[in-house]
Design an enzyme around this catalytic site. Structure first.
Site, mmCIF file in Angstrom:
data_model
loop_
_atom_site.group_PDB
_atom_site.id
_atom_site.type_symbol
_atom_site.label_atom_id
_atom_site.label_comp_id
_atom_site.label_asym_id
_atom_site.label_seq_id
_atom_site.Cartn_x
_atom_site.Cartn_y
_atom_site.Cartn_z
ATOM 1 N N GLU A 43 36.343 42.523 45.243
ATOM 2 C CA GLU A 43 35.765 42.373 43.904
ATOM 3 C C GLU A 43 34.918 41.104 43.922
ATOM 4 O O GLU A 43 35.450 39.987 43.919
ATOM 5 C CB GLU A 43 36.849 42.272 42.836
ATOM 6 C CG GLU A 43 36.255 42.195 41.437
ATOM 7 C CD GLU A 43 37.295 41.984 40.355
ATOM 8 O OE1 GLU A 43 36.901 41.589 39.245
ATOM 9 O OE2 GLU A 43 38.484 42.209 40.618
ATOM 10 N N CYS A 69 33.940 37.808 36.066
ATOM 11 C CA CYS A 69 33.121 38.675 36.913
ATOM 12 C C CYS A 69 32.337 39.717 36.120
ATOM 13 O O CYS A 69 31.339 40.254 36.605
ATOM 14 C CB CYS A 69 33.988 39.353 37.967
ATOM 15 S SG CYS A 69 35.305 40.375 37.286
#
Length: 289
Positions: free
Chosen positions: A162, A196
């Site tokens: 990720e 994120c």
């Protein structure tokens, strides 16, 4: 339980307001834990395989089973625990207060024969990456993600990376810009953008840019009426190195800063004010990955 200690830890490492910690850390995490607890039996049930003319008489099924021992670098993707895997969790050295608290509390609630926590920096991470794992999960930058993937490849270990992203927003000029501005500022500047999924830039027709700028300015003033430096709802950049990276990017932009900017930034306290830039062109430093 221990919520106040976590609020204090996030305040030390990130300067984060307790309300933001409760919203961003507790609410979602607890909800996901409850969902996993209630759903894991259903998730584990065998499923019928997609129809295939050659194999359907055999009635094939897909069975779910734990992959084995999983290395989780950065404690953000712990789904392997719900999947029944034994896990080693590498805490982040960038948030020492939070990592120390998790390290203290984790053994009180988790079986130490199946779950372990390790701390440390680059040498420790490099060492554990030399070992063979059944799966590796990493949350962080693309640069480190490449190192993790290369180390995993030596053992043919599958990885889940990720690595964040640019997360562009496409704004229809017929939309209510005041509503959009408040939502965009909230989404972008939660944890001062260190999320994120936070939006990085907005695509809008050039003819609508000034209208959007005005709406963003109104929302900015309502969020930070006395300015970001005096606001207790503006978190801090995680490290001086991260501060310097952002400073370098903003110094190179060819766009025009109309809110925030380096004049209000302070490296010592790691205050990097919420900053909005207009007239950004393709290829600008702000659009770099």
């Amino acid at each position: 339980e221990n919520s106040k200690r976590f609020e204090d830890a996030f305040a030390v490492d990130l300067g984060r307001h307790a309300v933001e910690t409760r919203v961003s850390e507790f609410t979602g995490t607890i909800g996901e834990l409850v969902e996993a607890y209630k759903s894991v039996d259903k998730w584990c049930k065998p499923e019928g395989a997609p129809f295939d003319i050659q194999w359907f008489p055999l009635r094939p099924k897909v069975y779910k089973s734990p992959k084995g021992v999983v290395l989780i670098i950065g404690p953000f993707n712990a789904g392997a625990i719900a999947a029944g895997c034994a896990c080693v969790i590498k805490m982040s050295e960038l948030t020492p207060t939070i990592s120390s608290l998790v390290t203290e509390l984790f053994p009180k609630y988790m079986d130490q024969d199946l779950f372990q926590i390790i701390n440390g920096g680059i040498p420790e991470t490099t060492k554990v990456l030399e070992l063979q794992w059944d799966h590796i999960v990493f949350t962080g930058s693309p640069t480190v993600g490449k190192i993790v993937a290369a180390a995993a490849a030596k053992h043919l270990t599958p990885v889940t990376l990720e690595l964040g992203g640019q997360n562009p927003v496409f704004l229809d000029p017929s939309y209510d810009f005041d509503v959009a501005a408040r939502r965009l500022l909230w989404g972008r500047f939660m944890n001062v953008g260190q999320v994120c999924l936070s939006p990085n830039h907005i695509f809008v027709p050039a003819s609508a840019q000034d209208r959007l700028v005005d709406a963003l300015s109104r929302a900015y003033d309502s969020f930070y009426p006395e300015g970001p430096a005096k606001s207790d709802s503006v978190s801090r950049i995680v490290t001086p190195a991260a501060f310097d990276r952002l400073k370098g990017i903003l110094e190179k932009t060819q766009g025009g800063v109309f809110r925030g900017g380096l004049a209000e930034a302070d490296r010592e306290s790691r205050l990097f004010p919420p900053t909005i830039v207009k007239d950004v062109k393709v290829g600008d430093s702000l659009l770099e990955a």
